[in-house]
Motif scaffolding. Structure first.
Motif, PDB file in Angstrom:
ATOM      1  N   TRP A 238       0.862  -1.179   0.000  1.00  0.00           N
ATOM      2  CA  TRP A 238       0.000   0.000   0.000  1.00  0.00           C
ATOM      3  C   TRP A 238       0.899   1.230   0.000  1.00  0.00           C
ATOM      4  O   TRP A 238       1.876   1.275   0.743  1.00  0.00           O
ATOM      5  CB  TRP A 238      -0.870  -0.002   1.256  1.00  0.00           C
ATOM      6  CG  TRP A 238      -1.699   1.241   1.455  1.00  0.00           C
ATOM      7  CD1 TRP A 238      -2.996   1.427   1.098  1.00  0.00           C
ATOM      8  CD2 TRP A 238      -1.279   2.478   2.062  1.00  0.00           C
ATOM      9  NE1 TRP A 238      -3.403   2.697   1.439  1.00  0.00           N
ATOM     10  CE2 TRP A 238      -2.377   3.363   2.021  1.00  0.00           C
ATOM     11  CE3 TRP A 238      -0.081   2.924   2.607  1.00  0.00           C
ATOM     12  CZ2 TRP A 238      -2.317   4.667   2.520  1.00  0.00           C
ATOM     13  CZ3 TRP A 238      -0.009   4.219   3.102  1.00  0.00           C
ATOM     14  CH2 TRP A 238      -1.134   5.074   3.064  1.00  0.00           C
ATOM     15  N   PRO A 240       0.651   5.740  -0.175  1.00  0.00           N
ATOM     16  CA  PRO A 240      -0.319   6.823  -0.049  1.00  0.00           C
ATOM     17  C   PRO A 240      -0.620   7.492  -1.387  1.00  0.00           C
ATOM     18  O   PRO A 240       0.156   7.372  -2.344  1.00  0.00           O
ATOM     19  CB  PRO A 240       0.360   7.801   0.913  1.00  0.00           C
ATOM     20  CG  PRO A 240       1.813   7.496   0.832  1.00  0.00           C
ATOM     21  CD  PRO A 240       1.929   6.047   0.493  1.00  0.00           C
ATOM     22  N   ALA A 241      -1.729   8.203  -1.433  1.00  0.00           N
ATOM     23  CA  ALA A 241      -2.100   8.963  -2.622  1.00  0.00           C
ATOM     24  C   ALA A 241      -0.956   9.906  -2.975  1.00  0.00           C
ATOM     25  O   ALA A 241      -0.365  10.536  -2.103  1.00  0.00           O
ATOM     26  CB  ALA A 241      -3.370   9.756  -2.344  1.00  0.00           C
ATOM     27  N   ARG A 268      -4.372   2.203  -4.546  1.00  0.00           N
ATOM     28  CA  ARG A 268      -3.154   2.378  -3.772  1.00  0.00           C
ATOM     29  C   ARG A 268      -2.517   1.064  -3.340  1.00  0.00           C
ATOM     30  O   ARG A 268      -1.536   1.061  -2.624  1.00  0.00           O
ATOM     31  CB  ARG A 268      -3.443   3.258  -2.545  1.00  0.00           C
ATOM     32  CG  ARG A 268      -3.488   4.734  -2.903  1.00  0.00           C
ATOM     33  CD  ARG A 268      -3.785   5.609  -1.722  1.00  0.00           C
ATOM     34  NE  ARG A 268      -5.172   5.508  -1.312  1.00  0.00           N
ATOM     35  CZ  ARG A 268      -6.178   6.052  -1.992  1.00  0.00           C
ATOM     36  NH1 ARG A 268      -5.938   6.731  -3.091  1.00  0.00           N
ATOM     37  NH2 ARG A 268      -7.400   5.911  -1.579  1.00  0.00           N
ATOM     38  N   ASP A 293       6.313  16.714   2.957  1.00  0.00           N
ATOM     39  CA  ASP A 293       5.459  17.363   3.933  1.00  0.00           C
ATOM     40  C   ASP A 293       6.322  18.288   4.796  1.00  0.00           C
ATOM     41  O   ASP A 293       7.539  18.198   4.752  1.00  0.00           O
ATOM     42  CB  ASP A 293       4.775  16.297   4.805  1.00  0.00           C
ATOM     43  CG  ASP A 293       3.337  16.065   4.358  1.00  0.00           C
ATOM     44  OD1 ASP A 293       2.970  16.579   3.287  1.00  0.00           O
ATOM     45  OD2 ASP A 293       2.592  15.386   5.072  1.00  0.00           O
ATOM     46  N   GLU A 297       6.223  16.530  10.308  1.00  0.00           N
ATOM     47  CA  GLU A 297       5.134  15.659   9.863  1.00  0.00           C
ATOM     48  C   GLU A 297       5.658  14.230   9.722  1.00  0.00           C
ATOM     49  O   GLU A 297       6.848  14.007   9.463  1.00  0.00           O
ATOM     50  CB  GLU A 297       4.598  16.160   8.529  1.00  0.00           C
ATOM     51  CG  GLU A 297       3.348  15.462   8.040  1.00  0.00           C
ATOM     52  CD  GLU A 297       2.112  15.795   8.871  1.00  0.00           C
ATOM     53  OE1 GLU A 297       1.687  14.908   9.621  1.00  0.00           O
ATOM     54  OE2 GLU A 297       1.594  16.921   8.778  1.00  0.00           O
ATOM     55  N   GLU A 298       4.764  13.280   9.935  1.00  0.00           N
ATOM     56  CA  GLU A 298       5.121  11.872   9.790  1.00  0.00           C
ATOM     57  C   GLU A 298       4.099  11.215   8.870  1.00  0.00           C
ATOM     58  O   GLU A 298       2.898  11.402   9.032  1.00  0.00           O
ATOM     59  CB  GLU A 298       5.098  11.198  11.160  1.00  0.00           C
ATOM     60  CG  GLU A 298       5.409   9.715  11.104  1.00  0.00           C
ATOM     61  CD  GLU A 298       5.371   9.077  12.489  1.00  0.00           C
ATOM     62  OE1 GLU A 298       5.597   9.773  13.479  1.00  0.00           O
ATOM     63  OE2 GLU A 298       5.097   7.874  12.556  1.00  0.00           O
ATOM     64  N   VAL A 299       4.598  10.473   7.882  1.00  0.00           N
ATOM     65  CA  VAL A 299       3.718   9.872   6.888  1.00  0.00           C
ATOM     66  C   VAL A 299       4.056   8.391   6.748  1.00  0.00           C
ATOM     67  O   VAL A 299       5.218   7.992   6.846  1.00  0.00           O
ATOM     68  CB  VAL A 299       3.878  10.609   5.534  1.00  0.00           C
ATOM     69  CG1 VAL A 299       3.410   9.759   4.379  1.00  0.00           C
ATOM     70  CG2 VAL A 299       3.105  11.925   5.553  1.00  0.00           C
ATOM     71  N   LEU A 300       3.020   7.593   6.547  1.00  0.00           N
ATOM     72  CA  LEU A 300       3.219   6.190   6.233  1.00  0.00           C
ATOM     73  C   LEU A 300       3.541   6.116   4.741  1.00  0.00           C
ATOM     74  O   LEU A 300       2.691   6.404   3.906  1.00  0.00           O
ATOM     75  CB  LEU A 300       1.944   5.415   6.564  1.00  0.00           C
ATOM     76  CG  LEU A 300       1.970   3.914   6.307  1.00  0.00           C
ATOM     77  CD1 LEU A 300       3.061   3.244   7.124  1.00  0.00           C
ATOM     78  CD2 LEU A 300       0.618   3.303   6.649  1.00  0.00           C
ATOM     79  N   LEU A 317       5.479  -1.600   8.454  1.00  0.00           N
ATOM     80  CA  LEU A 317       5.306  -0.224   7.989  1.00  0.00           C
ATOM     81  C   LEU A 317       6.634   0.416   7.593  1.00  0.00           C
ATOM     82  O   LEU A 317       7.645   0.230   8.252  1.00  0.00           O
ATOM     83  CB  LEU A 317       4.677   0.626   9.098  1.00  0.00           C
ATOM     84  CG  LEU A 317       3.394   0.075   9.724  1.00  0.00           C
ATOM     85  CD1 LEU A 317       2.878   1.039  10.796  1.00  0.00           C
ATOM     86  CD2 LEU A 317       2.327  -0.154   8.662  1.00  0.00           C
ATOM     87  N   LEU A 319       8.114   4.173   7.064  1.00  0.00           N
ATOM     88  CA  LEU A 319       7.704   5.521   7.468  1.00  0.00           C
ATOM     89  C   LEU A 319       8.580   6.595   6.840  1.00  0.00           C
ATOM     90  O   LEU A 319       9.697   6.345   6.407  1.00  0.00           O
ATOM     91  CB  LEU A 319       7.795   5.651   8.997  1.00  0.00           C
ATOM     92  CG  LEU A 319       6.964   4.651   9.802  1.00  0.00           C
ATOM     93  CD1 LEU A 319       7.220   4.847  11.285  1.00  0.00           C
ATOM     94  CD2 LEU A 319       5.488   4.806   9.488  1.00  0.00           C
TER      95      LEU A 319
END
Lengths: 430, 346
Positions: A238, A240-241, A268, A293, A297-300, A317, A319
């Motif tokens: 998966w 992210p967009a 996705r 970002d 900020e924290e994004v998967l 995951l 990150l």
């Protein structure tokens, strides 16, 4: 106990990105463990087709066809009771030599003895058309319900009696139908062709130094297939967009680029085939480009899981965290660096050998020199040794080499077919 | 709150949000776009009948703050991948007689958490401050306040004295914080501090692990004290206590020596009980507030300048901290102690 498998996974990455950073690289190590893999009686059903090259060249020297017959008999003996099997002899066409009627039969003392009698009668004559052999295997597997479908293929020659287009078409049609391990013996097989088979059919490819090594190789490949505990495993990713998967490669035990093998599950989510798993460990390198970002900020960046038959086996995951602390964002992850180097090593060996075959001495020298340097730096001694048969090493650390004037054909093919084999980073380097 | 050109939707009960960009009412959590009320906090099932209800500052399920997509559950948005904050950026929890408030300050995420509840006549609150150097500290702090308040109220309802109930609460909070860890956290699992207070008709009891504090601020000038001793080297030195082996050697170090999380075995709170004879209030807070009002007199002076009930006072204290710099998340709970009917002071 109904637990089907014990899978564990680890992610190795530096999740910290500088302001504006977009690239997230991670190594995902997946381990499937031994005896708990299946409860007793839960062994997956299996089917195996043994494809043996009986072209005319197999008679020169005569030890090749003799060892190939011995190896086929060993592979037959290694089959578990009840495993469906068939033996195919390959030359310009494919001939089903066992069983007598089209199809496959379960292994038993009787069928194993019958099959070995047929194998003993094999004679070498005719040409080489590997695609036709695989096509026959494909049709045999079509009517099998087995969970693990495995073929082993032996050849001593180039695929001279069918066009590369026909060969490619057959491979594409066989994709996903069965797993195929292939081995070259003698001096005239093509590493490129065997790697093509291994890549598409999710198996391994290698060359054997001597015909006498064949029986052991056939046993090992059959044992490997019999040891598979979970079939049709996919790596599900998966993202992210707005993110792009730059690449997804298996990087251990050998380099296999899976990027183009994606099967869309949803916008996705995509699945990448990994074949069947026994007790083993594989490493994957995933590289994702994400939209930057703000700092803090924290994004998967990716959720990586292993799925089989609708079951989620394990999930991890990847990150991304943006930071203005350069001590964090500039930290180089050892695993990522190591496998980036190993993938480059595989590429420069293949490119260098291709340039050498094309007579481009300058490119070949540069690429193979780089390969010697990378192999030396990463402690990949097996590859360094193979390269030493193709080039004279003047200075390994700087990658200074000269192409050898006389190279045994098989040495270049061995260096090529084994270029994708990787080593793991040493613990003390971590 | 300015209404000038503000066209953002307002809450029918609590008016427009403090920032027109906010989608949720910071008082009741109502979704200002859809008008849907925040789902009631449901405490975890417990063997005892009808455990007392409580409220926490946990963010309600809803659209992702990053992309606005309705992405369900989980720690990360299923659409854009942004980490979903466990807590609300701003929240005021108002139980009438006592209240609390939290604000993320100038930080990206609010990793402070608080929870309030009643057990009969007793008022209870838990405040946890996410340790900023740990990963996803908000996961630990919110799990800890919720497990902490549930255990605290259950024990009080069962008739346990406050000090025993606080020990139960701290152990439950520690367990919950420990379980907030996932393999991706590696060597920095989510962690947080813990401070909890219980106010009954005749006692004020505070339990803590870490450096979040409990202050007594009396109604009379000069009647103020810090009830807690920070679990840091500086805190122990200031209290004349021995510094534990293995702690930083610097006597002024504010590094925590006790905390909750998977990398800690601490679960026994320090507990202090006082029996106030005059009215006042127990104030529990994270360092986001006391950084600016460390001395009890300073906090008392700030409180003396505020009007209104506990909810308004809690909200104003977070505002003062934000105005003073807001370097860290802020969480504060205010539990008034009314004049004792048996007392003689008017």
């Amino acid at each position: 106990m109904t637990q089907r498998a014990e899978f564990t996974a680890e992610v190795d990455q530096n999740e910290f990105l500088p302001e504006g950073g977009r690239l997230v690289d991670a190594i995902v190590t997946v381990t499937a463990r031994g005896t708990e893999l299946r409860d007793a009686g839960g062994t997956p059903t299996a089917a195996q087709v043994i494809i043996v090259d009986t072209s005319g060249s197999m008679a020169a020297p005569a030890s090749k066809i003799a060892e190939a017959k011995k190896a086929t008999a060993v592979a037959i003996d290694t089959l578990r009771d009840g495993v469906a099997f068939a033996v195919v002899a390959g030359d310009t066409t494919a001939t089903l030599i066992y069983p007598a009627r089209p199809g496959m039969v379960p292994a038993s003392d009787r069928t194993r003895a019958e099959a070995k009698r047929e194998v003993a009668r094999l004679r070498a004559s005719g040409g080489t058309a590997i695609g036709r052999w695989l096509w026959m295997a494909h049709h045999l597997f079509l009517r099998q319900q087995a969970e693990v479908k495995h073929a082993i293929l032996l050849t001593d020659g180039r695929n001279e009696h069918e066009s590369p287009e026909d060969f490619a078409r057959v491979l594409a049609a066989c994709e996903g139908s069965f797993v195929c391990d292939s081995r070259g013996v003698g001096e005239n097989w093509s590493a490129t062709e065997l790697r093509q088979v291994a890549s598409t059919l999710l198996g391994t490819a290698d060359g054997l130094d001597r015909p006498e090594d064949l029986p052991a190789a056939f046993r090992a490949m059959t044992e490997g297939a019999m040891g598979k505990a979970v079939a049709d495993v996919f790596l599900r990713v998966w993202t992210p967009a707005g993110a792009t998967i730059r690449f997804l490669k298996q990087v251990y035990p050998h380099v296999e680029d899976l990027t183009g093998r994606r099967v869309e599950v949803s916008a996705r989510i995509g699945d990448y085939p990994t074949g069947a798993w026994g007790a083993e460990q594989r490493d994957y390198h995933i590289s994702v480009e994400v939209e930057p970002d703000p700092v803090g900020e924290e994004v998967l960046a990716a959720r990586v899981s292993l799925v089989s038959g609708g079951n989620l086996l394990i999930e991890r995951l990847v990150l991304a965290r943006w930071t203005d602390d350069t001590a964090l964002s500039t930290r180089i992850n050892k695993q990522v660096a190591h496998y980036t180097g190993q993938a480059e090593l595989a590429a420069v060996i293949q490119e260098g050998l291709a340039a050498r075959d094309a007579g481009d001495v300058e490119t070949a020298t540069a690429k193979l020199g780089r390969a010697v340097k990378l192999a030396t730096e990463s402690g990949h001694t097996d590859t360094a040794k193979l390269l030493g048969k193709v080039v004279d090493v003047v200075d390994a650390p700087s990658g200074t080499v000269r192409l050898k004037k006389q190279v045994a054909g098989v040495d270049a093919e061995l260096a090529n077919v084994r270029s994708v084999k990787t080593i793991r980073v040493k613990k003390q380097q971590e | 709150m300015s209404t000038g050109t503000n066209t953002a939707p307002a809450c029918p009960e609590h008016g427009p949000p403090s920032d027109p960009g906010h989608r949720f009412c910071e008082v009741c959590g109502r979704d200002l776009v859809t008008g849907a009320a925040r789902p009631a906090a449901v405490p975890p099932p417990d063997g005892r009948p009808a455990p007392p209800p409580w409220v926490s500052s946990r963010a309600p399920d809803g659209p992702c703050a990053g992309c606005g997509e309705d992405a369900n559950g989980g720690s990360y948005c299923d659409h854009c991948g942004r980490r979903r904050s466990a807590g609300q950026d701003h929240a005021v929890l108002d139980l009438g007689a006592f209240a609390g408030a939290t604000d993320r300050g100038r930080r990206r995420y609010n990793e402070d958490a608080l929870a309030l509840g009643r057990a009969g006549a007793a008022h209870a609150a838990v405040v946890c401050d996410g340790v900023s150097t740990s990963t996803r500290a908000d996961a630990a702090s919110h799990a800890a306040v919720e497990a902490g308040i549930a255990a605290l109220l259950a024990a009080l309802t069962a008739g346990d004295p406050p000090e025993t109930a606080l020990a139960d609460s701290a152990r439950a909070a520690a367990e919950a914080a420990r379980k907030a860890a996932v393999p991706e956290d590696r060597e920095t699992p989510p962690s947080c501090t813990y401070v909890a207070g219980v106010v009954t008709a005749d006692s004020v009891t505070v339990g803590w692990i870490g450096d979040s504090r409990g202050y007594w601020v009396g109604a009379e000038p000069g009647d103020a004290a810090c009830l807690t001793v920070d679990d840091s080297v500086a805190g122990q030195v200031a209290a004349g206590r021995p510094v534990p082996v293995g702690a930083p050697a610097d006597p002024t170090s504010r590094a925590l020596i006790r905390w909750l999380g998977a990398d800690s075995s601490d679960a026994e709170p320090q507990v202090v009980m006082v029996r106030p004879v005059r009215p006042g209030r127990l104030i529990l807070c994270s360092d986001g507030l006391f950084h600016y009002f460390a001395a009890p007199e300073a906090l008392a002076a700030a409180v003396a300048g505020l009007d209104g009930g506990p909810a308004s006072m809690a909200r104003e204290l977070t505002r003062l901290a934000v105005e003073a710099g807001g370097h860290d998340n802020i969480a504060v709970a205010i539990l008034p102690v009314p004049e004792r009917s048996s007392g003689g002071v008017t």
